[in-house]
Design a protein around this motif. Structure first.
Motif, PDB file in Angstrom:
ATOM      1  N   THR A  11       0.796  -1.202  -0.220  1.00  0.00           N
ATOM      2  CA  THR A  11      -0.149   0.050  -0.191  1.00  0.00           C
ATOM      3  C   THR A  11       0.895   1.533   0.024  1.00  0.00           C
ATOM      4  O   THR A  11       0.266   2.380  -0.144  1.00  0.00           O
ATOM      5  CB  THR A  11      -0.891   0.169   1.309  1.00  0.00           C
ATOM      6  OG1 THR A  11      -0.122   0.057   2.586  1.00  0.00           O
ATOM      7  CG2 THR A  11      -1.875  -1.220   1.445  1.00  0.00           C
ATOM      8  N   GLN A  47      -5.683   4.848  -2.520  1.00  0.00           N
ATOM      9  CA  GLN A  47      -6.586   3.957  -2.447  1.00  0.00           C
ATOM     10  C   GLN A  47      -6.096   2.384  -2.622  1.00  0.00           C
ATOM     11  O   GLN A  47      -5.737   2.170  -3.738  1.00  0.00           O
ATOM     12  CB  GLN A  47      -7.965   4.124  -3.306  1.00  0.00           C
ATOM     13  CG  GLN A  47      -9.069   3.290  -2.781  1.00  0.00           C
ATOM     14  CD  GLN A  47     -10.475   3.847  -3.636  1.00  0.00           C
ATOM     15  OE1 GLN A  47     -10.559   4.916  -4.241  1.00  0.00           O
ATOM     16  NE2 GLN A  47     -11.524   3.042  -3.315  1.00  0.00           N
ATOM     17  N   PRO A  92      -6.845  -1.686  -3.160  1.00  0.00           N
ATOM     18  CA  PRO A  92      -5.708  -1.932  -4.059  1.00  0.00           C
ATOM     19  C   PRO A  92      -5.895  -1.405  -5.422  1.00  0.00           C
ATOM     20  O   PRO A  92      -6.936  -0.756  -5.997  1.00  0.00           O
ATOM     21  CB  PRO A  92      -5.884  -3.576  -4.065  1.00  0.00           C
ATOM     22  CG  PRO A  92      -7.392  -3.760  -4.034  1.00  0.00           C
ATOM     23  CD  PRO A  92      -7.892  -2.912  -3.040  1.00  0.00           C
ATOM     24  N   GLN A 119      -6.132  -5.853   7.428  1.00  0.00           N
ATOM     25  CA  GLN A 119      -7.171  -5.426   6.358  1.00  0.00           C
ATOM     26  C   GLN A 119      -6.424  -5.396   4.837  1.00  0.00           C
ATOM     27  O   GLN A 119      -6.905  -5.778   3.932  1.00  0.00           O
ATOM     28  CB  GLN A 119      -7.832  -4.045   6.457  1.00  0.00           C
ATOM     29  CG  GLN A 119      -8.994  -4.163   7.627  1.00  0.00           C
ATOM     30  CD  GLN A 119      -8.348  -3.996   9.013  1.00  0.00           C
ATOM     31  OE1 GLN A 119      -7.141  -4.132   9.355  1.00  0.00           O
ATOM     32  NE2 GLN A 119      -9.180  -3.475   9.949  1.00  0.00           N
ATOM     33  N   HIS A 120      -5.079  -4.578   5.177  1.00  0.00           N
ATOM     34  CA  HIS A 120      -4.589  -4.645   3.652  1.00  0.00           C
ATOM     35  C   HIS A 120      -4.016  -6.060   3.180  1.00  0.00           C
ATOM     36  O   HIS A 120      -4.141  -6.309   2.014  1.00  0.00           O
ATOM     37  CB  HIS A 120      -3.090  -4.036   3.985  1.00  0.00           C
ATOM     38  CG  HIS A 120      -3.264  -2.507   4.276  1.00  0.00           C
ATOM     39  ND1 HIS A 120      -2.304  -1.704   4.886  1.00  0.00           N
ATOM     40  CD2 HIS A 120      -4.262  -1.696   4.017  1.00  0.00           C
ATOM     41  CE1 HIS A 120      -2.659  -0.436   4.859  1.00  0.00           C
ATOM     42  NE2 HIS A 120      -3.963  -0.344   4.463  1.00  0.00           N
ATOM     43  N   ALA A 143      -7.255  -7.567   1.623  1.00  0.00           N
ATOM     44  CA  ALA A 143      -7.214  -6.965   0.385  1.00  0.00           C
ATOM     45  C   ALA A 143      -6.439  -7.424  -0.926  1.00  0.00           C
ATOM     46  O   ALA A 143      -6.791  -7.790  -1.785  1.00  0.00           O
ATOM     47  CB  ALA A 143      -7.459  -5.386   0.498  1.00  0.00           C
ATOM     48  N   ASP A 200      -7.437 -11.046  -1.840  1.00  0.00           N
ATOM     49  CA  ASP A 200      -8.531 -11.012  -2.620  1.00  0.00           C
ATOM     50  C   ASP A 200      -8.131 -10.587  -3.950  1.00  0.00           C
ATOM     51  O   ASP A 200      -8.609 -11.035  -5.028  1.00  0.00           O
ATOM     52  CB  ASP A 200      -9.436  -9.970  -1.994  1.00  0.00           C
ATOM     53  CG  ASP A 200     -10.838  -9.900  -2.784  1.00  0.00           C
ATOM     54  OD1 ASP A 200     -11.447 -10.851  -3.013  1.00  0.00           O
ATOM     55  OD2 ASP A 200     -11.225  -8.797  -3.041  1.00  0.00           O
ATOM     56  N   LEU A 201      -7.259  -9.389  -3.993  1.00  0.00           N
ATOM     57  CA  LEU A 201      -6.780  -9.016  -5.559  1.00  0.00           C
ATOM     58  C   LEU A 201      -6.230 -10.229  -6.118  1.00  0.00           C
ATOM     59  O   LEU A 201      -6.138 -10.342  -7.372  1.00  0.00           O
ATOM     60  CB  LEU A 201      -5.702  -7.907  -5.144  1.00  0.00           C
ATOM     61  CG  LEU A 201      -5.331  -7.526  -6.530  1.00  0.00           C
ATOM     62  CD1 LEU A 201      -6.346  -6.646  -7.510  1.00  0.00           C
ATOM     63  CD2 LEU A 201      -4.119  -6.317  -6.250  1.00  0.00           C
ATOM     64  N   ALA A 250     -13.816  -6.765   6.345  1.00  0.00           N
ATOM     65  CA  ALA A 250     -13.662  -7.028   5.082  1.00  0.00           C
ATOM     66  C   ALA A 250     -14.383  -7.920   4.472  1.00  0.00           C
ATOM     67  O   ALA A 250     -14.706  -8.162   3.277  1.00  0.00           O
ATOM     68  CB  ALA A 250     -12.121  -7.511   5.002  1.00  0.00           C
ATOM     69  N   PRO A 289     -14.236 -11.531   3.755  1.00  0.00           N
ATOM     70  CA  PRO A 289     -13.452 -12.251   2.689  1.00  0.00           C
ATOM     71  C   PRO A 289     -14.263 -13.511   2.258  1.00  0.00           C
ATOM     72  O   PRO A 289     -14.876 -14.019   3.343  1.00  0.00           O
ATOM     73  CB  PRO A 289     -11.972 -12.573   3.365  1.00  0.00           C
ATOM     74  CG  PRO A 289     -12.337 -12.637   4.835  1.00  0.00           C
ATOM     75  CD  PRO A 289     -13.230 -11.694   5.079  1.00  0.00           C
TER      76      PRO A 289
END
Length: 284
Positions: A174, A179, A181, A222-223, A226, A229-230, A261, A263
């Protein structure tokens, strides 16, 4: 492949009753193949206990260092196979712009920081600098690439015909991003993690803590979610726990991150002694 977590803590070892459940040893992960090929990811304090476990049939061990910060190197001098003349040990890790991997390791394995010099180790020792493209060790096909963390730092993707593992401890994708990802092609570590079966990823901070630690090379829970997920990772392991976080803190922060999140994939809090059998029955 069988993946065992021997050390899950970040920055400095944090032993004590309040960290006993998830562990106080710093980063070390063992990856063992069906043919007894053994990879060791990082040499934090967790590597000491790992060093007593290789079966007699294992004569070659490969240590893959992500970088040379002390919490990922401190246990190296206490790794028993280094003192076995019959052992063949390969150490893979990044050089710096001015020093080779050998010269960098010599700074730790020499007085006054350590009584035994690198050149005095009785094992058959081989050093390899990364990132160096794709390479094979036994049944494992390995990719390495530079990732976002202060100093030369690499991530690893390890694959067999049946399973894939990505190891991105000490990773801050990040950094400099308004913002997250971004698109995948602009995201540090994405190519290593895409569609992986198991992703072990840095998750040192809460969102509140991160505001004071931007640029230090670590992620929030959280990062990490994310990023997973990406990358369409199938299972995420949160890793590199802050030394100030107790077991109760980790439980609370993980629950909050998952609730925020939501997930669609499993998220596991890395626990010392946790085992994942990839390609067979997954457990932790």
């Amino acid at each position: 492949m069988k993946v065992t977590l021997w050390g899950t803590r970040g920055s400095v070892a944090a032993p004590g009753a309040e960290t006993a459940r998830y562990g106080g040893n710093t980063a070390c992960v063992e990856v063992r193949g069906i043919d007894d090929t053994v990879l060791v990811l990082d040499a934090g304090t967790g590597i000491r206990r790992l060093g007593a476990t290789p079966p007699p049939s294992v004569r070659r061990l490969d240590i893959l260092l992500t970088h040379l910060h002390l919490d990922h190197l401190q246990g190296l001098g206490f790794f028993a196979p280094l003192y076995n003349p019959a052992a063949e040990v390969h150490i893979w890790g990044p050089a710096s712009p001015t020093l080779s991997l050998e010269k960098r390791l010599m700074r730790y394995l020499s007085p006054p920081l350590f009584p035994v010099r690198l050149r005095e180790l009785p094992c058959r020792l081989f050093l390899h600098e990364v990132p160096c493209g794709d390479f094979d060790i036994g049944e494992f096909h390995i990719s390495s690439a530079l990732i976002c963390h202060p100093g030369p730092t690499v991530g690893y993707r390890i694959a067999t015909a049946r399973a894939t593992l990505t190891y991105l401890t000490d990773h801050e994708p990040t950094l400099g991003v308004q913002q997250f990802p971004l698109a995948s092609e602009w995201t540090s570590g994405y190519a290593l993690a895409t569609d992986v079966d198991l992703l072990i990823h840095d998750a040192q901070y809460s969102n509140e803590e991160y505001t004071n630690c931007v640029g230090w090379g670590h992620s929030t829970m959280q990062h990490a979610i994310a990023f997973a997920d990406l990358a369409a990772a199938k299972h995420l392991v949160l890793f590199h726990h802050d030394p100030s976080h107790t077991d109760e803190d980790l439980d609370r922060l993980t629950a909050e991150a998952i609730a925020a999140a939501q997930p669609t994939f499993p998220v596991t809090l890395g626990r010392e002694g946790g085992v994942f059998d990839l390609g067979f029955t997954d457990r932790s």
